[in-house]
Scaffold this active site. Structure first.
Site, PDB file in Angstrom:
ATOM      1  N   ASP A  37       4.088 -17.208  26.910  1.00  0.00           N
ATOM      2  CA  ASP A  37       3.089 -18.191  27.331  1.00  0.00           C
ATOM      3  C   ASP A  37       3.260 -18.507  28.819  1.00  0.00           C
ATOM      4  OD1 ASP A  37       1.245 -20.185  27.487  1.00  0.00           O
ATOM      5  OD2 ASP A  37       1.988 -21.324  25.783  1.00  0.00           O
ATOM      6  N   ASP A  38       2.325 -18.041  29.622  1.00  0.00           N
ATOM      7  CA  ASP A  38       2.330 -18.333  31.066  1.00  0.00           C
ATOM      8  C   ASP A  38       3.446 -17.590  31.805  1.00  0.00           C
ATOM      9  OD1 ASP A  38       0.412 -20.102  30.182  1.00  0.00           O
ATOM     10  OD2 ASP A  38       1.490 -21.914  30.750  1.00  0.00           O
ATOM     11  N   CYS A  77      -4.630 -20.868  27.576  1.00  0.00           N
ATOM     12  CA  CYS A  77      -4.048 -20.455  26.289  1.00  0.00           C
ATOM     13  C   CYS A  77      -5.014 -20.163  25.137  1.00  0.00           C
ATOM     14  CB  CYS A  77      -3.059 -21.512  25.817  1.00  0.00           C
ATOM     15  SG  CYS A  77      -1.666 -21.722  26.924  1.00  0.00           S
ATOM     16  N   ARG A  81      -5.818 -16.481  23.254  1.00  0.00           N
ATOM     17  CA  ARG A  81      -5.327 -16.149  21.904  1.00  0.00           C
ATOM     18  C   ARG A  81      -6.475 -15.765  20.964  1.00  0.00           C
ATOM     19  NH1 ARG A  81       0.105 -18.673  22.053  1.00  0.00           N
ATOM     20  NH2 ARG A  81       0.244 -18.764  24.315  1.00  0.00           N
ATOM     21  N   LYS A 130       3.769 -20.326  18.824  1.00  0.00           N
ATOM     22  CA  LYS A 130       2.675 -21.250  19.163  1.00  0.00           C
ATOM     23  C   LYS A 130       1.326 -20.667  18.736  1.00  0.00           C
ATOM     24  CE  LYS A 130       0.230 -22.486  23.370  1.00  0.00           C
ATOM     25  NZ  LYS A 130       0.333 -22.802  24.799  1.00  0.00           N
ATOM     26  N   HIS A 132      -2.213 -22.468  18.515  1.00  0.00           N
ATOM     27  CA  HIS A 132      -3.206 -22.949  19.498  1.00  0.00           C
ATOM     28  C   HIS A 132      -4.632 -22.430  19.294  1.00  0.00           C
ATOM     29  CE1 HIS A 132      -3.339 -24.886  23.748  1.00  0.00           C
ATOM     30  NE2 HIS A 132      -4.002 -25.544  22.824  1.00  0.00           N
ATOM     31  N   SER A 155       0.046 -26.396  22.474  1.00  0.00           N
ATOM     32  CA  SER A 155       1.011 -26.308  23.574  1.00  0.00           C
ATOM     33  C   SER A 155       2.113 -27.354  23.429  1.00  0.00           C
ATOM     34  CB  SER A 155       0.310 -26.484  24.924  1.00  0.00           C
ATOM     35  OG  SER A 155      -0.471 -25.357  25.191  1.00  0.00           O
ATOM     36  N   HIS A 242       5.868 -21.884  28.900  1.00  0.00           N
ATOM     37  CA  HIS A 242       4.910 -22.967  29.161  1.00  0.00           C
ATOM     38  C   HIS A 242       5.714 -24.227  29.484  1.00  0.00           C
ATOM     39  CE1 HIS A 242       1.747 -25.933  28.387  1.00  0.00           C
ATOM     40  NE2 HIS A 242       0.862 -24.945  28.409  1.00  0.00           N
ATOM     41  N   ASP A 294       0.163 -14.435  27.698  1.00  0.00           N
ATOM     42  CA  ASP A 294      -1.200 -14.911  27.414  1.00  0.00           C
ATOM     43  C   ASP A 294      -2.027 -15.183  28.667  1.00  0.00           C
ATOM     44  OD1 ASP A 294       0.058 -17.302  28.218  1.00  0.00           O
ATOM     45  OD2 ASP A 294      -1.118 -18.513  26.840  1.00  0.00           O
ATOM     46  N   ASN A 295      -1.366 -15.396  29.783  1.00  0.00           N
ATOM     47  CA  ASN A 295      -2.069 -15.603  31.062  1.00  0.00           C
ATOM     48  C   ASN A 295      -1.026 -15.697  32.170  1.00  0.00           C
ATOM     49  OD1 ASN A 295      -2.582 -18.585  29.477  1.00  0.00           O
ATOM     50  ND2 ASN A 295      -1.376 -18.640  31.340  1.00  0.00           N
ATOM     51  N   LYS A 315      -2.274 -19.078  36.928  1.00  0.00           N
ATOM     52  CA  LYS A 315      -2.955 -19.602  35.733  1.00  0.00           C
ATOM     53  C   LYS A 315      -4.140 -20.472  36.167  1.00  0.00           C
ATOM     54  CE  LYS A 315      -2.043 -22.612  31.785  1.00  0.00           C
ATOM     55  NZ  LYS A 315      -1.070 -23.132  30.839  1.00  0.00           N
TER      56      LYS A 315
END
Ligand code: MG
Length: 471
Positions: A37-38, A77, A81, A130, A132, A155, A242, A294-295, A315
């Protein structure tokens, strides 16, 4: 002596052996999909990090293939996803914004997720990490194709929904009571404390985030071991990196890149444990492992953000750093080791690709945006199946890439008297998007603009709604 009767036996033996070989070769692979995540484009040793040590990810790349132009479908996020699990650009499935603990929305249960496709062909499926994509009952992983779910519902900087179902044996920490959970509305909760769920119940609140990476790893290994005799799909969307960042004591203060680096190094250790487990179970040759993010990374100057160097942006935006993410795939015997490809591919391609190689049927009653990228994975083709790749920000096409050219537009702001910003980059010559060539190539601008408008119209004509409680 008449030996004719032996011939059928030999033939049979041969046929049986041939069939066994075919079966071994053709048995559908297990899928382990690790989704951080991130995590920034540069935040792995094998993608150029100068100070984050990732020996296990580097080994994964040595044994597999690096994708250096691999895109998440959104720079935040939830939409990212939704795209991963459906094979669609986020507006196609109506999920274009980040979901919060107050929201009554989620990925529409009418969508057919990758987990649902794989279940149809006998896979055991787990989501560990996670989610989300909606935390209300109809949107939870266990309603969207996953046999098992363990993780945080959104998150880790979000709060708890007082209507969440609490397990009878919930572990309450930091002096919190059941009463408090049930009576304090999200808007009145002072601290951002996230719950931990198992299937459809909250089992720990607030979640002890320092041990999440370790616990996710243990859960994933347990699930793989329990299902080693049948195909499985383990989707492992990590909570880290994250913000707020947490690392276990073993990793805290260990890396040269601050707490952010610690979290990545702990994830790297997790990858090592997962690969060891796959080896121990004898599943290396029949397991496709995919690692991506994810990003892009947060733009933070306090040491809690990552890096996307040499890419521009972070992001939340559609420069390359917001959406181009590190990606490694390993599948011994199918994906050539120590290889890489710079062809455009993305998370929207994973559902169609995995469905095809696992023998699962893709839904025929709706449009999907991703392509089967198996030829890119095996090296049989060097060409991207994407004639153009579209960077959505919310509902708007913010950028389009066709070959080496990328057009990015920012709408005018009449109130502030700011005109539309038009940027054209040649990513082959200028990966950092530093030279705007829009005025030199107006024909290219017009061509890409038309491409984006046309695609967006097609998408609008065949888009589907987000899921919403009561609708
Ligand atoms: Mg993210």
């Amino acid at each position: 002596m008449n030996l004719n009767f032996l011939i059928p036996i030999w033939v049979w033996c041969g046929l049986i052996m041939f069939a066994a070989c075919l079966q071994a070769q053709d048995s559908p692979p297990n899928i382990l999909l690790i989704f951080t995540d991130d995590q920034g484009y540069q935040d792995l040793g094998c993608f150029g990090s100068p100070d984050i040590k990732t020996p296990h990810l580097d080994q994964l790349a040595d044994e597999g293939r690096k994708f250096t132009s691999f895109y998440s479908a959104c720079s935040v996020c939830s939409p990212s996803r939704a795209a991963l699990l459906t094979g669609c650009y986020p507006p196609r499935v109506g999920l274009t914004k980040v979901l919060f603990a107050q929201d009554n929305k989620g990925l529409n249960p009418q969508e057919i997720t990758l987990a649902e496709m794989l279940k149809q062909v006998g896979y055991r499926t787990a989501c560990i990490g996670k989610w989300h994509l909606g935390h209300k009952a109809p949107f939870l992983p266990t309603e969207q194709g996953f046999d098992y779910y363990y993780g945080i519902p959104y998150s880790n900087d979000m709060r708890i929904d007082p209507t969440a179902k609490l397990a009878d044996d919930i572990v309450l920490r930091e002096g919190v009571t059941r009463d408090q959970i049930k009576t304090v509305p999200v808007s009145k909760q002072k601290d951002r404390l996230v719950p931990l769920m198992k299937n459809d119940e909250v089992v720990e609140y607030p979640a002890d985030q320092t041990s999440l990476t370790r616990r996710y790893t243990e859960e994933a290994i347990r699930f793989m071991a329990e299902n080693k005799d049948q195909p499985f799909f383990v989707y492992l969307p990590h909570t880290m990196p994250h913000i707020p960042l947490f690392a276990s004591e073993e990793f805290r203060g260990k890396s040269e890149a601050g707490l952010y680096g610690d979290t990545i190094e702990e994830i790297d250790d997790s990858v090592g444990q997962l690969m060891d487990a796959i080896d121990r179970l004898g599943l290396a040759k029949q397991t496709l492992v995919i690692y991506t993010s994810d990003n892009g990374p947060w733009k933070l100057k306090n040491g809690h953000g990552g890096r996307a160097h040499p890419l521009r942006g972070f992001k939340f935006n559609t420069y390359e750093g917001g959406m181009r993410v590190p990606c490694i795939m390993r599948w011994p015997g199918h994906i050539p080791p120590s290889s890489e490809t710079d062809a455009v591919a993305g998370t929207i391609d994973l559902a169609p690709t995995i469905a095809a190689l696992c023998g699962a049927a893709l839904p025929q009653d709706r449009v999907l945006d991703g392509h089967d990228i198996m030829p890119l994975m095996t090296g049989k083709s060097a060409a991207s199946p994407h004639q153009a790749y579209f960077y959505y920000k919310g509902n708007r096409v913010s950028a389009v890439r066709a070959g080496d050219w990328k057009l990015r537009t920012t709408p005018a702001n009449p109130k502030k008297q700011i005109p539309e910003m038009v940027e054209l980059f040649n990513l082959e010559d200028d990966i950092s998007e530093s030279k705007n060539l829009a005025s030199e190539h107006p024909e290219k601008v017009a061509q890409l603009r038309e491409m984006a408008a046309q695609f967006n119209q097609e998408l609008r004509n065949a888009s589907r709604p987000i899921g919403e409680l009561g609708k």
